[in-house]
Structure formats: C-alpha cells, structure tokens
Write a protein that holds these residues in place. Structure first.
Motif, mmCIF file in Angstrom:
data_model
loop_
_atom_site.group_PDB
_atom_site.id
_atom_site.type_symbol
_atom_site.label_atom_id
_atom_site.label_comp_id
_atom_site.label_asym_id
_atom_site.label_seq_id
_atom_site.Cartn_x
_atom_site.Cartn_y
_atom_site.Cartn_z
ATOM 1 N N UNK A 171 46.487 44.178 46.631
ATOM 2 C CA UNK A 171 46.975 44.141 48.014
ATOM 3 C C UNK A 171 45.847 43.772 48.961
ATOM 4 N N UNK A 172 44.671 44.369 48.753
ATOM 5 C CA UNK A 172 43.527 44.065 49.610
ATOM 6 C C UNK A 172 43.139 42.592 49.504
ATOM 7 N N UNK A 173 43.184 42.045 48.288
ATOM 8 C CA UNK A 173 42.830 40.631 48.109
ATOM 9 C C UNK A 173 43.875 39.715 48.730
ATOM 10 N N UNK A 174 45.148 40.088 48.644
ATOM 11 C CA UNK A 174 46.184 39.278 49.296
ATOM 12 C C UNK A 174 46.019 39.296 50.808
ATOM 13 N N UNK A 204 38.052 40.919 38.129
ATOM 14 C CA UNK A 204 38.032 42.355 37.859
ATOM 15 C C UNK A 204 39.450 42.902 37.723
ATOM 16 N N UNK A 205 40.412 42.270 38.419
ATOM 17 C CA UNK A 205 41.807 42.675 38.271
ATOM 18 C C UNK A 205 42.345 42.320 36.887
ATOM 19 N N UNK A 206 41.905 41.180 36.364
ATOM 20 C CA UNK A 206 42.313 40.779 35.021
ATOM 21 C C UNK A 206 41.828 41.807 34.005
ATOM 22 N N UNK A 207 40.586 42.245 34.187
ATOM 23 C CA UNK A 207 40.031 43.246 33.276
ATOM 24 C C UNK A 207 40.764 44.579 33.399
ATOM 25 N N UNK A 208 41.060 44.977 34.646
ATOM 26 C CA UNK A 208 41.791 46.223 34.858
ATOM 27 C C UNK A 208 43.187 46.160 34.247
ATOM 28 N N UNK A 209 43.844 45.020 34.418
ATOM 29 C CA UNK A 209 45.186 44.874 33.860
ATOM 30 C C UNK A 209 45.164 44.972 32.343
ATOM 31 N N UNK A 210 44.148 44.381 31.720
ATOM 32 C CA UNK A 210 44.034 44.469 30.268
ATOM 33 C C UNK A 210 43.811 45.911 29.840
#
Length: 282
Positions: free
Chosen positions: A101-104, A72-78
């Motif tokens: 940050x939450x995932x890290x 979902x982060x990849x999609x958001x970044x795109x």
C-alpha cells in the motif's frame, strides 16, 4: 458460485482504504453444501495487494518509476507462501499489505508530480511596467492562484441542517463544487407554496458563500415517491403545465448562476412508474 471478500483497513499516513481478497480473481467457492472453506484472510488480502502493485509497475503509466524496491515484497510473499504456520503467514501478510500500500501511494505521488509538469503547467512571461507603461527590471513578482477550472465536487443532496461545519471543512480541503437535489416533493410540496419543506434558498446561499460552484439535479424525476400527491392526481395535460411551471420557478429563482441544471435522469426506466409511455415523457 464464486465470492470475493472486501474489508476496510486503516494505516497510519494512509488512512482508511478497502482491501479485496479475490483468490487471484478466481473467487472463493460457495458453501451451499453446508461445508465451510477456511481461508487465511490476511494472506489473501496480501496476495491481492501484492498483485495490484505488480500489475501497476508493469503498466506503461508507471513503468518508469520501477526502481526494484518491490523485490523485498517478492521475498516476503515467498516467505508467506512457504510458511506452514497460519499465525506466521498472517503476520508476514500484514507486512506485505503495509509495504505494498505504501509503495502504491508513492507511485501515485510520483505519477502526479510527473503529470502536473506534463499536463497542467506551461511557460508564462510576465512583464511589469510602471504607471507610465515603461518596463521595470528586477521586480519581485508573487503569483497566487485564486481559482481553477478543475471541479472537485460532492453530491450535496438536500443539505440538511447540522452539516454546515462539515461543508466548511470540505471547502477548506479543496472541494469547490456541489450538486444540489431539487426533488419536487421537497421543493414544492403543495401547489401554493414553493420551498415550504425546507429553506432551500438559504442552503444554496450558504454553499455559494463557501465559494462552491453549484449544479442542480432532480428537478423532475418521474417517480411517485418524489412527486407530491397533488401533481400525481392531475390529468396528463395539467401535469405537463404544472411541470413546466415547477421547473421554471426553480430555475429562475435559484439556478441563474448554476453551472449545470440537470432537469431529469433515467427517464425511460422511471416513466413506467407513472404510467406514461416514452413519447409522453419526452
């Protein structure tokens, strides 16, 4: 000249942390020609945060925890890359920052849980006997750890007044070690009076009563700023005698049960300030 940008953020359930914007490690151009470079900081912070998470997931240390939740982060970044609106790009970037940050944080908790089992636990057999030595079966045993060999410490400096409440809070949070400054100018400001500048013994006793393991540093730093004037005015031979007496008094008076006494650091670089060569310092 290339520059990076650092800023402090706060997230609920995470707390304060520092974000970096490095333009993919290339940095940002300077403005020596008086022209400015406009950047969307939210987006730049998001890129670094996103890349940090991806690099971590690709490493052997964390690879086993990759459950594709970062998709979902990849999609958001795109979406952020494709956005032509600065405000929209910044808004999407904020989501990326929070999620990455939450995932890290989640990755670190998973790694810690795994490593505890791997490196900090072992099988223990407990045998309970009665007062005659006969083994007892079915006895409920409660084990409570009282201490450990891992040191989680703070630099205590000279421990000025007014910090008692803070130190109690740190001890209750798990801090179990402190390093205390013993600068000559503070511990023996005059040749006749050890510790007239502040009541060092009481401060040390306070830390001991908190259960902290103590270390000492700075008994001799060859720097005129932390050596009293009476010592600086001595000849080299008298200075050596005074230094021995000074360190001996401090160690024998305060440091008998310290874990470590670090008499001096950076001797070679600081020796020049006193006009002594390396052989004299040694």
């Amino acid at each position: 000249e290339k520059r990076i940008v650092m800023a402090q953020f706060f997230l609920i359930n995470v707390g304060n942390f520092v974000m970096k914007a490095s333009n993919g490690s290339y940095g940002f151009s300077g403005s020596l020609d008086k022209r400015s470079e406009v950047i969307n900081l939210n987006f730049e912070f998001a890129k670094d945060s996103f890349n940090s998470l991806r690099e971590k997931l690709a490493s052997e240390l964390y690879k086993s925890f990759d459950d594709n939740s970062s998709q979902d982060l990849v999609d958001l970044m795109q979406s952020a890359v494709d956005s032509t609106s600065s405000s929209s790009k910044a808004s999407i970037a904020n989501q990326i920052i929070e999620k990455s940050i939450a995932q890290e944080e989640d990755l670190e908790m998973k790694r810690a849980a795994r490593d505890i089992q791997l490196y900090r636990t072992s099988q223990v057999n407990v045998q309970v006997s009665d007062d005659k030595g006969a083994p007892l079966e079915g006895v409920t045993v409660r084990i409570e750890q009282q201490d450990h060999d891992f040191r989680f410490g703070l630099y205590g400096g000279q421990i000025p007044d007014g910090q008692e409440k803070l130190w109690k809070l740190m001890a209750s949070a798990g801090i179990n070690s402190a390093t205390v400054d013993f600068w000559w100018i503070d511990t023996e400001p005059t040749a006749e009076n050890v510790n007239s500048a502040y009541v060092l013994g009481q401060k040390i006793e306070f830390l001991k009563n908190l259960g902290l393991k103590l270390r000492a540093t700075g008994l001799f730093q060859p720097d005129p700023q932390v050596i009293p004037s009476y010592a600086l005015e001595m000849s080299y031979e008298d200075f050596c005698k005074s230094l021995y007496k000074h360190t001996f008094n401090l160690v024998s008076t305060y440091c008998q049960d310290f874990e470590l006494v670090e008499v001096s650091t950076d001797l070679n670089t600081l020796a020049v300030k006193m006009g002594y060569n390396s052989s004299q310092i040694l």
